[in-house]
Write an enzyme that holds these catalytic residues in place. Structure first.
Site, PDB file in Angstrom:
ATOM      1  CB  SER A 137      -0.964  -0.048   1.124  1.00 12.70           C
ATOM      2  OG  SER A 137      -1.813  -1.144   1.087  1.00 12.70           O
TER       3      SER A 137
ATOM      4  CE  LYS B 202      -5.279  -2.426   1.189  1.00 15.14           C
ATOM      5  NZ  LYS B 202      -3.784  -2.855   1.010  1.00 15.14           N
TER       6      LYS B 202
END
Length: 278
Positions: free
Chosen positions: A100, A175
């Site tokens: 991420s 995300k």
């Protein structure tokens, strides 16, 4: 290069990377691994992987290189550092950023990779540790479609679903949106269940009913399985990204504050009809 049976490299054998490595090895993939933790590498080697001393060594022996490291700075070092992936990656190979990260970090590294004749896409993972262990993660992908297709044979071994969302960094945006919804759900669900309990309704019975109601969700169904590991990083990254486009997120601000007091132990008490405020 046989992309139907690619040689895969994996950098980062932490909570997510270790089960990803295991699933690849169980599928018969030729896997080369690197991690700062020698014991994590040793476990992967016992399972059939080849150890590499550096990220560069991983890239030299791989067609598809998965990067699963904690921070943007780690990703920059692993990919573009002096002993990083791009120092040895062969033209045509594909680097997949599974961490991420910020979209601008992905764009920066994609430009560096393109200059070296290497493809780079971002494919952050959703589904948490359980998804990584079970090979059922959803991958949200940003970047060149042709590069995704080259990496797909390896990515399908670690996921159940792959969504291409757009250009480089789009996976990270997806995300971030996913994480915002998830942590907001955790806060609202625990707060609401605690209210129901204080008003005298059995939490277990009420939760089962809600699973048949309009508010059913994976978060509601799997609350007791969650470790709440990354909420601080996820929400901080989201707030930073929102600031770049001047977008207010009062619900995210609230979630960031409330998640500081939500723990697996506290949730376990709630679901057992014990005192939420103890």
């Amino acid at each position: 290069m046989d992309m139907n049976s690619p040689r895969v490299g994996l950098i980062g054998l932490g909570l997510m990377g270790a089960p990803v490595a295991r699933n690849l090895l169980q599928a018969g993939v030729r896997l080369t691994c690197n991690d700062l933790d020698a014991s994590a590498v040793a476990v992967a080697v016992e399972q059939g992987a080849t150890a590499a001393a550096t990220a560069a060594e991983v890239a030299a022996d791989s067609d598809v290189i998965l990067v699963i490291v904690p921070t943007n700075e780690d990703a920059r070092e692993v990919v573009a550092g002096s002993d990083g992936v791009l120092s040895t990656a062969r033209p045509g190979s594909v680097v997949v950023l599974c961490s991420s990260l910020r979209p601008d970090t992905c764009a920066e590294l994609e430009e560096r990779a393109r200059e070296a004749g290497v493809h780079l896409i971002d494919a952050p993972m959703t589904g948490g540790i359980r998804g990584a262990e079970q090979g059922t993660m959803t991958l949200l992908v940003g970047g060149d479609v042709a590069a995704l297709q080259r990496a797909r044979p390896a990515l399908e071994l670690i996921s159940s679903t792959i969504h291409h969302l757009g250009g480089i960094g789009a996976g990270q945006v997806g995300k971030t949106v996913n994480n915002l919804i998830h942590w907001g759900e955790v806060v609202v669900i625990t707060e609401a269940l605690a209210l129901g309990a204080k008003l005298g309704v059995d939490v277990s019975r009420m939760r089962r009913a809600l699973m048949d109601a309009s508010v059913d969700s994976r978060t509601l169904r799997e609350l007791e399985k969650m470790k709440f590991t990354w909420h601080a990083k996820d929400l901080e990254d989201a707030m930073d990204m929102a600031a770049t486009v001047g977008h207010r997120m009062p619900a995210a601000e609230m979630s960031r504050e409330e998640m500081l007091s939500i723990t697996p132990e506290r949730v376990a008490r709630l679901l057992a009809d014990e005192d939420w405020d103890a």
